[in-house]
Scaffold this active site. Structure first.
Site, PDB file in Angstrom:
ATOM      1  N   ASP A  28       0.818  -1.110  -0.154  1.00 51.30           N
ATOM      2  CA  ASP A  28       0.531  -0.075  -0.315  1.00 51.30           C
ATOM      3  C   ASP A  28       0.929   1.310  -0.007  1.00 51.30           C
ATOM      4  OD1 ASP A  28      -3.463   0.695   0.676  1.00 51.30           O
ATOM      5  OD2 ASP A  28      -2.011   1.793   1.090  1.00 51.30           O
ATOM      6  N   ASN A  85     -12.607  -3.240   2.518  1.00 51.91           N
ATOM      7  CA  ASN A  85     -14.437  -2.639   2.861  1.00 51.91           C
ATOM      8  C   ASN A  85     -14.465  -2.979   1.939  1.00 51.91           C
ATOM      9  OD1 ASN A  85     -12.763  -1.356   4.979  1.00 51.91           O
ATOM     10  ND2 ASN A  85     -10.720  -0.899   3.756  1.00 51.91           N
ATOM     11  N   GLN A  92     -14.610   2.246   1.209  1.00 49.82           N
ATOM     12  CA  GLN A  92     -13.720   1.530   0.196  1.00 49.82           C
ATOM     13  C   GLN A  92     -13.778   3.069  -0.730  1.00 49.82           C
ATOM     14  OE1 GLN A  92     -15.641  -0.859  -2.613  1.00 49.82           O
ATOM     15  NE2 GLN A  92     -14.106  -0.995  -3.627  1.00 49.82           N
ATOM     16  N   SER A  93     -12.624   3.105  -1.702  1.00 49.15           N
ATOM     17  CA  SER A  93     -12.080   4.479  -1.733  1.00 49.15           C
ATOM     18  C   SER A  93     -11.344   3.848  -3.441  1.00 49.15           C
ATOM     19  CB  SER A  93     -10.816   5.619  -1.360  1.00 49.15           C
ATOM     20  OG  SER A  93      -9.750   4.233  -0.771  1.00 49.15           O
ATOM     21  N   VAL A  94     -11.809   2.918  -4.066  1.00 44.09           N
ATOM     22  CA  VAL A  94     -11.015   2.892  -4.925  1.00 44.09           C
ATOM     23  C   VAL A  94     -11.752   1.374  -5.425  1.00 44.09           C
ATOM     24  CG1 VAL A  94      -8.829   1.523  -6.338  1.00 44.09           C
ATOM     25  CG2 VAL A  94      -8.050   3.249  -4.102  1.00 44.09           C
ATOM     26  N   HIS A  98     -10.320  -6.091  -3.313  1.00 42.24           N
ATOM     27  CA  HIS A  98      -8.858  -5.855  -2.911  1.00 42.24           C
ATOM     28  C   HIS A  98      -9.185  -5.625  -1.819  1.00 42.24           C
ATOM     29  CE1 HIS A  98     -10.399  -1.069  -2.088  1.00 42.24           C
ATOM     30  NE2 HIS A  98      -9.536  -1.479  -1.513  1.00 42.24           N
ATOM     31  N   HIS A 100      -7.223  -6.183   2.357  1.00 44.38           N
ATOM     32  CA  HIS A 100      -6.121  -5.207   2.892  1.00 44.38           C
ATOM     33  C   HIS A 100      -5.103  -6.406   4.108  1.00 44.38           C
ATOM     34  CE1 HIS A 100      -6.822  -0.206   2.533  1.00 44.38           C
ATOM     35  NE2 HIS A 100      -8.230  -1.445   2.100  1.00 44.38           N
TER      36      HIS A 100
HETATM   37  P1  AMP Z   1     -10.200   1.213   0.190  1.00 44.52           P
HETATM   38  O1  AMP Z   1      -9.917   2.455   1.111  1.00 44.52           O
HETATM   39  O2  AMP Z   1     -10.150   0.089   0.726  1.00 44.52           O
HETATM   40  O3  AMP Z   1     -10.318   1.252  -0.901  1.00 44.52           O
HETATM   41  O4  AMP Z   1      -8.260   1.175   0.153  1.00 44.52           O
HETATM   42  C1  AMP Z   1      -7.650   1.873  -1.001  1.00 44.52           C
HETATM   43  C2  AMP Z   1      -6.204   1.320  -1.018  1.00 44.52           C
HETATM   44  O5  AMP Z   1      -5.458   1.664  -1.733  1.00 44.52           O
HETATM   45  C3  AMP Z   1      -5.767   2.936   0.333  1.00 44.52           C
HETATM   46  O6  AMP Z   1      -5.291   1.973   1.494  1.00 44.52           O
HETATM   47  C4  AMP Z   1      -4.577   3.254  -0.590  1.00 44.52           C
HETATM   48  O7  AMP Z   1      -3.442   3.798   0.641  1.00 44.52           O
HETATM   49  C5  AMP Z   1      -4.261   2.510  -1.577  1.00 44.52           C
HETATM   50  N1  AMP Z   1      -3.379   3.312  -2.673  1.00 44.52           N
HETATM   51  C6  AMP Z   1      -4.281   3.831  -3.867  1.00 44.52           C
HETATM   52  N2  AMP Z   1      -3.712   4.219  -4.649  1.00 44.52           N
HETATM   53  C7  AMP Z   1      -2.055   3.312  -4.619  1.00 44.52           C
HETATM   54  C8  AMP Z   1      -1.227   3.330  -5.255  1.00 44.52           C
HETATM   55  N3  AMP Z   1      -1.425   3.986  -6.273  1.00 44.52           N
HETATM   56  N4  AMP Z   1      -0.633   2.316  -5.006  1.00 44.52           N
HETATM   57  C9  AMP Z   1      -0.723   1.872  -3.422  1.00 44.52           C
HETATM   58  N5  AMP Z   1      -1.950   1.604  -2.864  1.00 44.52           N
HETATM   59  C10 AMP Z   1      -2.851   2.714  -3.332  1.00 44.52           C
END
Ligand code: AMP
Length: 112
Positions: A28, A85, A92-94, A98, A100
């Site tokens: 991460d 998430n 969830q932000s992406v 995924h 963690h």
């Molecule tokens: P979530 O908030 O559960 O969607 O987790 C998304 C995660 O992706 C967060 O912990 C971010 O720090 C991580 N993240 C976002 N962009 C990148 C990237 N380019 N490389 C590695 N991790 C990332």
């Protein structure tokens, strides 16, 4: 296309710790623990809500690779946490499924 698809396609760099034909794992970019690895399917599943019955083997495969990665990172004995998430309230932000994998320090409970 999400940022994680770009990592799979090597369009943006990542610290990749494991890869096979079904999944990829990388550190991460904003680690919340000494070990913080994201394990993702190569198939662009948005989140848990979007896992299909046909993904059963894939999801099982990911869990086995999580187990192996935790062992490789030296977390097996001390313990670790796997977090997924899902959606807005889940944080969830992406929008690419995924897992963690967090470890290397005691983790508090409950989460925020
Ligand atoms: P979530 O908030 O559960 O969607 O987790 C998304 C995660 O992706 C967060 O912990 C971010 O720090 C991580 N993240 C976002 N962009 C990148 C990237 N380019 N490389 C590695 N991790 C990332």
């Amino acid at each position: 296309m999400t940022i994680f698809t770009k990592i799979i396609n090597r369009e943006i760099p990542a610290d990749i710790v494991y890869e096979d034909d079904q999944c990829i794992a990388f550190r991460d970019v904003s680690p919340q623990a000494p070990v913080h690895i994201l394990v993702i399917p190569k198939k662009p599943i948005v989140n848990v809500e979007n896992i299909g019955d046909e993904d059963q083997m894939l999801i099982g495969h990911i869990w086995l690779r999580i187990r192996d990665i935790a062992r490789t990172e030296g977390l097996s004995e001390s313990g670790y946490r796997v977090v997924v998430n899902c959606g807005a309230d889940g944080g969830q932000s992406v929008d690419h499924l995924h897992y963690h994998v967090l470890g290397g320090r005691p983790l508090s409970w409950p989460p925020g």
